[in-house]
Design a protein around this motif. Structure first.
Motif, short mmCIF file in Angstrom:
data_model
loop_
_atom_site.label_atom_id
_atom_site.label_comp_id
_atom_site.label_asym_id
_atom_site.label_seq_id
_atom_site.Cartn_x
_atom_site.Cartn_y
_atom_site.Cartn_z
N ASN A 61 0.61 -11.92 -12.61
CA ASN A 61 0.84 -10.55 -12.15
C ASN A 61 -0.32 -10.11 -11.28
N ASN A 62 -0.02 -9.71 -10.04
CA ASN A 62 -1.02 -9.23 -9.09
C ASN A 62 -0.87 -7.73 -8.89
N ASP A 63 -1.97 -7.02 -9.05
CA ASP A 63 -1.99 -5.57 -8.85
C ASP A 63 -2.92 -5.28 -7.67
N THR A 64 -2.36 -4.78 -6.57
CA THR A 64 -3.12 -4.54 -5.35
C THR A 64 -3.12 -3.05 -5.02
N ARG A 65 -4.31 -2.50 -4.77
CA ARG A 65 -4.46 -1.09 -4.42
C ARG A 65 -5.19 -0.99 -3.08
N GLY A 117 -5.76 11.12 10.30
CA GLY A 117 -6.96 11.65 9.70
C GLY A 117 -6.89 11.83 8.20
N PHE A 118 -5.72 11.61 7.60
CA PHE A 118 -5.56 11.72 6.16
C PHE A 118 -5.58 10.31 5.53
N LYS A 119 -5.79 10.28 4.23
CA LYS A 119 -5.79 9.01 3.52
C LYS A 119 -4.36 8.47 3.35
N THR A 120 -4.22 7.18 3.59
CA THR A 120 -2.98 6.48 3.25
C THR A 120 -3.26 5.58 2.06
N LYS A 121 -2.40 5.67 1.05
CA LYS A 121 -2.54 4.84 -0.15
C LYS A 121 -1.28 3.99 -0.30
N TYR A 122 -1.50 2.69 -0.51
CA TYR A 122 -0.39 1.75 -0.63
C TYR A 122 -0.69 0.83 -1.81
N ASN A 123 0.14 0.91 -2.85
CA ASN A 123 -0.08 0.15 -4.08
C ASN A 123 1.11 -0.75 -4.37
N THR A 124 0.83 -1.99 -4.78
CA THR A 124 1.90 -2.93 -5.10
C THR A 124 1.56 -3.72 -6.37
N ASP A 125 2.61 -4.04 -7.12
CA ASP A 125 2.51 -4.96 -8.26
C ASP A 125 3.53 -6.06 -8.03
N PHE A 143 9.18 -17.78 -7.81
CA PHE A 143 10.10 -16.65 -7.70
C PHE A 143 9.30 -15.38 -7.96
N ASP A 144 9.28 -14.47 -6.99
CA ASP A 144 8.47 -13.27 -7.10
C ASP A 144 9.32 -12.01 -7.08
N GLU A 145 8.86 -11.02 -7.82
CA GLU A 145 9.53 -9.73 -7.87
C GLU A 145 8.45 -8.66 -8.00
N GLY A 146 8.55 -7.61 -7.18
CA GLY A 146 7.50 -6.60 -7.20
C GLY A 146 8.02 -5.21 -6.93
N ASP A 147 7.16 -4.24 -7.15
CA ASP A 147 7.45 -2.85 -6.81
C ASP A 147 6.17 -2.19 -6.36
N GLY A 148 6.30 -1.07 -5.68
CA GLY A 148 5.13 -0.38 -5.18
C GLY A 148 5.47 0.98 -4.64
N SER A 149 4.45 1.62 -4.10
CA SER A 149 4.65 2.92 -3.47
C SER A 149 3.57 3.15 -2.43
N ASN A 160 -7.98 -5.77 -5.77
CA ASN A 160 -6.93 -6.60 -6.34
C ASN A 160 -7.37 -7.16 -7.69
N GLN A 161 -6.46 -7.11 -8.66
CA GLN A 161 -6.68 -7.71 -9.97
C GLN A 161 -5.45 -8.54 -10.33
N SER A 162 -5.68 -9.64 -11.04
CA SER A 162 -4.55 -10.47 -11.45
C SER A 162 -4.79 -11.03 -12.85
N VAL A 163 -3.68 -11.22 -13.56
CA VAL A 163 -3.68 -11.87 -14.87
C VAL A 163 -2.73 -13.05 -14.79
N MET A 164 -3.18 -14.22 -15.24
CA MET A 164 -2.41 -15.45 -15.11
C MET A 164 -2.31 -16.16 -16.46
N ALA A 165 -1.14 -16.72 -16.73
CA ALA A 165 -0.94 -17.59 -17.89
C ALA A 165 -0.24 -18.85 -17.42
N ASN A 166 -0.60 -20.00 -18.00
CA ASN A 166 -0.01 -21.27 -17.56
C ASN A 166 0.15 -22.22 -18.73
#
Length: 368
Positions: A119-123, A131-139, A163-169, A357-363
């Motif tokens: 799982n990758n969490d990107t901010r 001139g305003f901040k843009t924020k884009y976050n995805t998991d 196979f990947d599946e994600g969501d964000g805003s 970016n932070q990620s947690v991996m299991a294998n």
């Protein structure tokens, strides 16, 4: 054609607000962008993309996240599976007549089946064109399965699927702007090859093809073909119970998006197609300590985007930094008798401008 003309007329009416503070659902942003493409206005087109990267999956910001969290992740998962295959027996005294290779192992067979879940969490956050901040976050959650076979004590071939599946805003913080939500899905198929070059050096390479799709607010859809190639040179050596590993990697990833369309009508926003390319260098080191079936480890690596290229019209300068440091902690578990390995790891990327970016991996690996 009539719909395109009407929509372009609406975009022209909104043109004065390009890059401004008006509330911008993605269909409005895409219509304005389409108008600017039709008039050759790259400056205002650039502002639209800068303010709302979540609306443009083919843009360098959004596509860069996808390439790193899908294609490059699969390349890493393959390398990790080969590394665990090699380490299944734990510390081994390596002599000139006792080369420990990728397909070696007294207690394990030539076949290896493995799986990886990450799982990758990107901010992302940066000052946009208005001139305003843009924020884009995805998991992004990526599931990988693979199987490989030892052709000889020093050579392995295999194939993997991801196979990947994600969501964000994404949201520009200008007044009256509301978040746009995204959902993504995709897959990759990648054959790979590994070879032991000497007592301490190994080489592996992989290449993959696939498809991806990103939906925004359920009213715009972008589809892409994707491919990657990767090569790793790995140094691995045991010092009694300590295992030291060094790795140098070259990666190439590419996503090619067609025009974004409205899934309910099939109508396309003309000129929103784009192809993005990243060439990346990674240098890393890892140290582990064998504890009779378990091996905790710590890692540190450096990543640099040697080359980033996009064909998007009016693409703004990419605000996301080119290089970063990644530290990690984890533990691997080994059952020598059963040829079974498993592990978990946490990685945190630091130092890349405007991104975290932070990620947690299991294998898990099973040789038989």
């Amino acid at each position: 054609m009539k719909k395109i003309i009407l929509r372009t007329g609406l975009a022209a009416g909104l043109a004065a607000a390009a890059g401004g503070a008006w509330a911008t659902p993605c269909d409005s942003a895409l219509s304005s962008y389409e108008f600017y493409v039709s008039t050759g206005d790259s400056s205002n087109a650039s502002a639209i993309v800068s303010n709302h990267p979540e609306c443009f999956p083919g843009g360098p910001v959004a596509s860069g996240v996808q390439i790193n969290n899908t294609s490059f992740l699969l390349a890493y998962a393959i390398w990790n599976a080969l590394a665990l295959r090699q380490s299944v027996d734990g510390p081994t005294v390596v002599g000139s007549a006792n080369l420990k290779g990728m397909a070696a192992g007294a207690g394990a067979g030539k076949w290896n089946v493995w799986g990886n879940l990450t799982n990758n969490d990107t901010r992302q956050s940066y000052t946009a064109a208005n001139g305003f901040k843009t924020k884009y976050n995805t998991d992004v959650m990526t599931s990988v399965i693979g199987v490989d076979y030892g052709l000889s004590p020093t050579m392995v071939i295999g194939v993997s699927g991801a196979f990947d599946e994600g969501d964000g805003s994404g949201r520009n913080t200008a007044p009256r702007n509301t978040p746009n939500t995204t959902d993504s899905k995709g897959y990759l198929i990648a054959p790979y090859f590994g070879m032991q070059l000497s007592k301490t050096l190994s080489f592996d390479a992989s290449a993959g093809l696939g498809r991806g799709r990103i939906d925004t607010n359920n009213n715009s859809e972008a589809k892409a073909s994707r491919w990657f190639a990767a090569a790793n040179l790995t140094y691995n050596r045991w010092f009694d119970r300590f295992q030291l590993t060094g790795k140098a990697s070259l990666l190439h990833g590419e996503e090619d998006y067609g025009d974004i369309k409205d899934p309910s009508t099939g109508l396309k926003w003309i000129g929103t197609d784009a192809r993005n390319t990243i060439d990346q260098l990674r240098l890393g080191a890892q140290a582990g300590y064998w504890m009779n079936g378990a091996m905790p480890f710590a890692s540190l690596s450096y990543s640099n985007d040697l080359r980033r290229k996009t064909t998007q019209f009016g693409s703004p300068n990419n605000p996301i930094g080119r290089d970063a440091w990644v530290w990690g902690l984890g533990v691997n578990f080994f059952s020598v008798k059963d040829g079974l390995t498993a592990g978990v790891a946490y990685n945190h990327e630091l130092g890349r401008s405007n991104q975290n970016n932070q990620s947690v991996m299991a294998n898990i690996n099973l040789r038989f």
